[in-house]
Design a protein around this motif. Structure first.
Motif, short mmCIF file in Angstrom:
data_model
loop_
_atom_site.label_atom_id
_atom_site.label_comp_id
_atom_site.label_asym_id
_atom_site.label_seq_id
_atom_site.Cartn_x
_atom_site.Cartn_y
_atom_site.Cartn_z
N GLU A 1 -13.22 -13.03 33.76
CA GLU A 1 -14.34 -12.81 34.67
C GLU A 1 -14.07 -11.65 35.62
N GLU A 2 -15.08 -10.82 35.79
CA GLU A 2 -14.98 -9.70 36.73
C GLU A 2 -14.99 -10.19 38.17
N THR A 3 -15.57 -11.38 38.37
CA THR A 3 -15.80 -11.86 39.73
C THR A 3 -14.52 -12.21 40.47
N SER B 1 -9.06 -17.92 33.30
CA SER B 1 -10.49 -17.87 32.98
C SER B 1 -11.09 -19.26 32.99
N ASN B 2 -12.35 -19.31 33.35
CA ASN B 2 -13.09 -20.57 33.34
C ASN B 2 -13.63 -20.80 31.93
N THR B 3 -12.80 -21.39 31.06
CA THR B 3 -13.17 -21.53 29.65
C THR B 3 -12.59 -22.81 29.08
N GLN C 1 -6.56 -19.45 25.23
CA GLN C 1 -6.81 -18.34 26.14
C GLN C 1 -6.15 -18.60 27.51
N ILE C 2 -6.34 -19.82 28.01
CA ILE C 2 -5.76 -20.17 29.30
C ILE C 2 -4.24 -20.09 29.24
N ALA C 3 -3.67 -20.64 28.17
CA ALA C 3 -2.21 -20.62 28.02
C ALA C 3 -1.69 -19.19 27.96
#
Ligand SMILES: *Cc1c(COP(=O)(O)O)cnc(C)c1O
Length: 223
Positions: free
Chosen positions: A123-125, A159-161, A166-168
């Motif tokens: 996320e860019e945020t 990331s919020n996913t 991906q998180i790992a």
């Protein structure tokens, strides 16, 4: 009166599952002092807030042995309000901000513990240094002249996913960056030892990748 007893149960349940050396920070942003006291009475002492104004009020109202962590985006003009008592600022995202914290620390004769926030999520945020920016800032060296801040480690948000891979992979990247920075810039500094990673939905993964401080909000405070 609202029954908050579930909060104490959550604190105890989560704490019981944590490996030794991992600190639970109860993220109490948006939650009232009564909810925080429920956690406090269950033994919780580390709390995280993301707004300076809220933090100042809660610090005044709540017991003085609470260790307050600042985890939100920090505006330069708000530093002075939290500088006298903040336990750890997790969200340093520029050299300028580090210099501002140093300035406020100098005014009150305090050395303020800080973490460098690493932008790792898709996320860019989200805020933070990219790993390359962080390395460049440390190599440039100005930070070493700042006597009223102490860099204790890194912070990140994945990331919020739902994609656990991906998180790992994001937590793994930050763990490797932490090791590299430790070796290059803090080899003999035992205080450079904090990796603040993991929230309600992903803290078990963060712990697998070396997190020492998890920041858990909704899993504690939302019924
Ligand atoms: C709100 C917040 C948390 C806690 O998130 P939960 O998903 O509620 O556990 C952790 N870290 C930061 C930086 C936050 O802003």
């Amino acid at each position: 009166m609202k029954d908050n007893s579930y909060i104490a149960d959550r604190i105890k349940t989560i704490s019981a599952t944590l490996p030794k050396g991992v600190t639970l920070i109860a993220v109490s942003k948006y939650h009232p002092t009564e909810a925080i006291m429920e956690a406090y009475n269950a033994g919780q002492r580390d709390f995280g807030e993301s707004k300076a104004q809220d933090l100042v009020i809660k610090h005044q109202e709540l017991p003085s042995d609470i260790q307050w962590h600042f985890i939100g985006h920090l505006q330069s003009n708000k530093i002075k309000y939290i500088a006298p008592f903040i336990h750890l600022i997790h969200s340093i995202d520029s050299l300028r901000l580090l210099q501002e914290v140093n300035k406020q620390g100098a005014k009150i004769g305090r050395c303020i513990p800080c973490l460098l926030q690493i932008h790792i999520a898709q996320e860019e945020t989200k805020f933070g240094f990219t790993p390359a920016e962080c390395m460049a800032m440390l190599e440039e060296g100005t930070w070493q002249t700042l006597e009223h801040i102490e860099i204790r480690g890194l912070m990140c948000m994945a990331s919020n996913t739902d994609d656990r891979q991906q998180i790992a992979s994001e937590f793994s990247t930050v763990q490797n960056l932490f090791k590299e920075i430790k070796e290059l810039h803090f080899p003999n500094d035992d205080n450079f030892a904090v990796l603040s990673a993991g929230m309600s939905d992903d803290y078990p993964i963060a712990i697998e990748y070396g997190s020492t401080h998890i920041r858990v909000g909704s899993s504690i405070f939302i019924e």
